[in-house]
Each structure stands twice: as structure tokens, then as C-alpha cells.
Design a protein around this motif. Structure first.
Motif, short mmCIF file in Angstrom:
data_model
loop_
_atom_site.label_atom_id
_atom_site.label_comp_id
_atom_site.label_asym_id
_atom_site.label_seq_id
_atom_site.Cartn_x
_atom_site.Cartn_y
_atom_site.Cartn_z
N PHE A 1 35.62 65.52 24.01
CA PHE A 1 34.32 65.88 23.67
C PHE A 1 33.73 67.07 24.71
N VAL A 2 33.51 67.84 24.60
CA VAL A 2 32.68 69.12 25.30
C VAL A 2 31.30 69.17 25.31
N SER A 3 30.42 68.81 26.30
CA SER A 3 29.20 68.81 26.19
C SER A 3 28.66 70.25 26.56
N VAL A 4 27.73 70.85 25.70
CA VAL A 4 27.27 71.88 25.86
C VAL A 4 25.68 71.91 26.55
N ASP A 5 25.54 71.01 27.08
CA ASP A 5 24.25 70.74 27.75
C ASP A 5 24.38 70.50 29.29
N PRO A 6 24.97 71.19 30.26
CA PRO A 6 25.14 71.13 31.49
C PRO A 6 23.92 70.64 32.51
N GLU A 7 22.89 71.01 31.79
CA GLU A 7 21.55 70.87 32.50
C GLU A 7 21.18 69.20 32.71
N HIS A 8 21.74 68.67 31.37
CA HIS A 8 21.57 67.02 31.23
C HIS A 8 22.81 66.32 31.59
N ASP A 9 23.71 66.65 30.98
CA ASP A 9 24.88 66.02 30.81
C ASP A 9 25.59 66.22 32.09
N LYS A 10 25.79 65.27 33.12
CA LYS A 10 26.62 65.35 34.30
C LYS A 10 27.79 64.34 34.00
N ALA A 11 28.80 64.37 34.61
CA ALA A 11 30.07 64.01 34.38
C ALA A 11 29.90 62.40 34.22
N THR B 1 36.78 53.76 22.32
CA THR B 1 38.14 54.32 22.05
C THR B 1 38.23 55.39 23.35
N PRO B 2 39.40 55.79 23.86
CA PRO B 2 39.40 56.90 24.99
C PRO B 2 39.09 58.25 24.45
N ILE B 3 38.18 58.61 24.98
CA ILE B 3 37.80 60.12 24.60
C ILE B 3 37.96 60.69 26.00
N ILE B 4 38.46 61.95 25.96
CA ILE B 4 38.12 62.91 27.26
C ILE B 4 36.81 63.63 27.15
N GLY B 5 35.83 63.45 28.17
CA GLY B 5 34.64 64.21 28.05
C GLY B 5 34.71 65.52 29.13
N LEU B 6 34.23 66.52 28.71
CA LEU B 6 34.25 67.58 29.56
C LEU B 6 32.83 68.23 29.66
N THR B 7 32.61 68.75 30.81
CA THR B 7 31.33 69.50 31.40
C THR B 7 31.87 70.59 32.34
N GLY B 8 31.00 71.33 32.65
CA GLY B 8 31.04 72.39 33.86
C GLY B 8 29.74 73.31 33.75
#
Length: 206
Positions: A113-123, A135-142
Motif C-alpha cells: 500500500f502506497v500512501s499518496v498523502d505524505p502530509e497526513h500519513d506518517k509511517a 493480514t500482512p501489508i507493506i505500507g509505504l510513504t515518503g
């Protein structure tokens, strides 16, 4: 200058010119053979390389994740944001259900899952959100630049949409991209697609 000297000079000139022509012909032939030996990309190969590419992000634990990190296992990658009211939770719940339905085979691919909301979605926010799906999901931000890079690689659209009260929501591509263990694009799962069709695509992926 004697006639013999003139003839000798012309003969040498002819030899030089013919040698030049021969070298040019040999060079052209070699280049042609090299081009012939290079395999042309098939339509399927071209299509497979149309999505995906290099990126560097951070997962919900703070670990750096790149496109190389994901190599070795097929994965299903989806772009969204944790405050998404419908498509994102529905899609992630569906992926979790499909994985469970596949039994042991469901452990043979990753969900990303890649967040496209870096302003709100921190790690940490992403980690808590993904725990809800069981279930195991890899969450990505940047950073904004990192997200723009991965979105460009997967040809994903996303844009902020202002709402009342000064807040915003985000319009984004709702498809799940299925990638093989080499990072090559295989297929998409549309959020309105029949469950049986989606399941068959995942089975073919692994």
C-alpha cells in the motif's frame, strides 16, 4: 613531373579510396549484424515494462524499501491514503479476503500500500491503519518527490481536492497493479472487477 610519376600517384590514390570504401562497407555490415542480433521487444514485453520502475520509500517501521527490496516475490501494489472513505478500505479488505481464500498460496505474494498523502500519513499512521485489515501489508510513504517518482513509474494519477472547512480529500487511481517477482507488470485488478476474475489473476500471478 613525368607521366610514370603521375600514374603512380593516381594508382596510390585509387588504392586509398578503395580501402576506405572497403572499411566503410565492413563497418556497416558489422553494425547491421549487431542490430539483427539484438532481440526486439515483443508487444507483451513492451507492455510488461510500461508500469513499475525504480523508487525509494519508507515502510511503516521506518525501514527503507526500494524496488529491489520487493524483488523475488510477486506483489500487488495499490495507491491510496488512510483517510480515504471508501475505495481504499474496500480494496484492502478485498485483497485480504482474496489472500485468505487462496489458502497457503496466499502467502506467496506481498500486498503493498502506497500512501499518496505524505502530509497526513506518517509511517506510524500507516502502520495502525494497515493493522485493521488482519493480514500482512507493506505500507509505504515518503517525501513529495519520492511519491511523485513512484506514482510516475506506475502511471498513477493523484490530486488533492479541497473540501469545506479547509481540509482536503484525494482523487487517485483505484486499480491494483500485479507485478511478478522480477518487478514486471502482469495485470491490474479493477475495484469493480468480479471477485472470481480477481482471484484467477492472483493465482496466475504466483
Amino acid at each position: 613531373m613525368s607521366t610514370n610519376t603521375t600514374r603512380s600517384g593516381l594508382a596510390r590514390l585509387r588504392i586509398v579510396l578503395w580501402v576506405g570504401v572497403a572499411i566503410a562497407a565492413i563497418t556497416s555490415g558489422a553494425l547491421y549484424l549487431l542490430r539483427e542480433r539484438e532481440p526486439a521487444l515483443s508487444p507483451a514485453q513492451s507492455y510488461a515494462s510500461a508500469f513499475g520502475g525504480r523508487f525509494e520509500m519508507v515502510d511503516q517501521t521506518g525501514r527503507t524499501v526500494t524496488d529491489q527490496t520487493l524483488r523475488g516475490r510477486p506483489y500487488a501494489i495499490f495507491f491510496g491514503f488512510t483517510r480515504c472513505p471508501d475505495v481504499c478500505p474496500t480494496t484492502l479488505s478485498r485483497m485480504a479476503a482474496l489472500r485468505k481464500q487462496m489458502g497457503a498460496d496466499g502467502e506467496k505474494f506481498d500486498i503493498v500500500f502506497v500512501s499518496v498523502d505524505p502530509e497526513h500519513d506518517k509511517a506510524k499512521d500507516i502502520g495502525g491503519y494497515l493493522d485493521l485489515f488482519g493480514t500482512p501489508i507493506i505500507g509505504l510513504t515518503g517525501t513529495d518527490a519520492q511519491i511523485a517518482q513512484i506514482a510516475k513509474a506506475y502511471r498513477v494519477y493523484y490530486a488533492k481536492v479541497p473540501v469545506a472547512g479547509g481540509d482536503y480529500t484525494i482523487d487517485h487511481t483505484a486499480s491494483v497493479f500485479l507485478m511478478d517477482g522480477e518487478g514486471r507488470f502482469v495485470a491490474t485488478i479493477d475495484h469493480k472487477e468480479d471477485q472470481k476474475v480477481a482471484l484467477e489473476k492472483l493465482k496466475r500471478l504466483i
